[in-house]
Design an enzyme around this catalytic site. Structure first.
Site, PDB file in Angstrom:
ATOM      1  N   HIS A  95      32.199 -34.501  -6.400  1.00 25.30           N
ATOM      2  CA  HIS A  95      32.952 -34.261  -5.162  1.00 25.30           C
ATOM      3  C   HIS A  95      34.031 -33.220  -5.461  1.00 25.30           C
ATOM      4  O   HIS A  95      34.602 -33.196  -6.557  1.00 25.30           O
ATOM      5  CB  HIS A  95      33.578 -35.566  -4.664  1.00 25.30           C
ATOM      6  CG  HIS A  95      34.213 -35.415  -3.323  1.00 25.30           C
ATOM      7  ND1 HIS A  95      35.453 -34.837  -3.168  1.00 25.30           N
ATOM      8  CD2 HIS A  95      33.771 -35.703  -2.076  1.00 25.30           C
ATOM      9  CE1 HIS A  95      35.740 -34.788  -1.874  1.00 25.30           C
ATOM     10  NE2 HIS A  95      34.739 -35.313  -1.187  1.00 25.30           N
ATOM     11  N   GLU A 166      29.228 -29.537   1.135  1.00 28.52           N
ATOM     12  CA  GLU A 166      30.576 -29.725   1.679  1.00 28.52           C
ATOM     13  C   GLU A 166      31.404 -28.476   1.400  1.00 28.52           C
ATOM     14  O   GLU A 166      31.966 -28.332   0.307  1.00 28.52           O
ATOM     15  CB  GLU A 166      31.264 -30.916   1.000  1.00 28.52           C
ATOM     16  CG  GLU A 166      30.608 -32.240   1.255  1.00 28.52           C
ATOM     17  CD  GLU A 166      31.620 -33.382   1.123  1.00 28.52           C
ATOM     18  OE1 GLU A 166      31.875 -34.057   2.109  1.00 28.52           O
ATOM     19  OE2 GLU A 166      32.167 -33.563   0.021  1.00 28.52           O
TER      20      GLU A 166
END
Ligand code: PGA
Length: 250
Positions: A95, A166
């Protein structure tokens, strides 16, 4: 294959609040037979949340937010893939907040993917460009970054991963990528997966400022296979609405 909606709770919620939210997600998950729902609480809440939920509905899963790059040993504060086995079915890998604050390199990403797959945990591999761009240059840098992250991994391992696109500029900013932008990037990526690894059906989610207001529109983007939701997943009502709109029920 069912589309996936992941709620990444990040470093939020006290234990009582996490248990309440997990119970609310469990109670509405059977409404969404076309979706798999995944919740990702902080590490110390994983086991209490699991215990609170008891037997999980067939479309509800638990994810960790991160994992160590090492199998075990003197890595204070880290949690190994082996320790997550039996607790979670999924694990976020790379992430952007982990990459930023823990300075992850491509070797870490590869090692984490291998370690979780060894424990039969599905890696959700996050990636995305830092700044908004246009055209071939940005597409090249997104594909190039992912290629580097996956470079030493065998295609059969890559086939077992879920990917989450993302764009960093869209995370937590209230400025989501437009459906057109996502179509172009994820379409290009899927072609690259097919040509480079002969992956027929790579699974790619979109994340970055997903809310109830844009979930319906994102449901029309056929190139993506689900959503990775951060801030908006902390509120049961909004997460429910995101699932309903994305799943075409509202
Ligand atoms: P956001 O976060 O939905 O709050 O933008 C997404 C993520 O970080 O996974």
């Amino acid at each position: 294959m069912r589309r996936l909606v992941i709620g990444n709770w990040k470093m939020n919620l006290t234990l009582p609040d996490a248990l309440v939210l997990a119970g609310q997600v469990k109670s509405f998950s059977p409404e969404f037979s076309g979706l798999n729902l995944v919740i990702a609480p902080s590490h110390p809440w994983l086991i209490p949340v699991r215990e609170e939920l008891g037997s999980l509905p067939p479309n509800l899963f638990l994810s960790a937010q991160s994992v160590s790059s090492y199998p075990h040993g003197a890595y204070t504060g880290d949690v190994s893939a082996e320790q997550l086995k039996g607790v979670v079915s999924h694990c976020l890998i790379g992430h952007s907040e982990q990459r930023k604050y823990h300075h992850l390199k491509s070797e870490d990403i590869q090692s984490q993917i291998r370690l979780v797959l060894d424990q039969d945990i599905v890696p959700v591999v996050c990636f995305g460009e830092p700044t908004k761009g246009k055209g071939q240059a940005v597409l090249g840098s997104i594909v190039g970054g992912l290629e580097q992250d996956l470079s030493q991994l065998e295609p059969d391992l890559i086939e077992r991963c879920v990917f989450a696109y993302e764009p960093l500029w869209a995370i937590g900013t209230g400025d989501p990528a437009t459906p057109e932008y996502i179509r172009t990037v994820v379409g290009t990526l899927k072609d690259w997966f097919r040509n480079h690894y002969t992956l027929e059906k790579p699974s790619v989610l979109y994340g970055g400022s997903v809310t109830a207001a844009n979930a319906k529109e994102l449901g029309t983007v056929n190139q993506i296979d689900g959503l990775l939701v951060g801030g908006a997943s902390l509120h049961a009502k909004e997460f429910h609405e995101i699932c309903a709109r994305y799943g075409g029920l509202l």
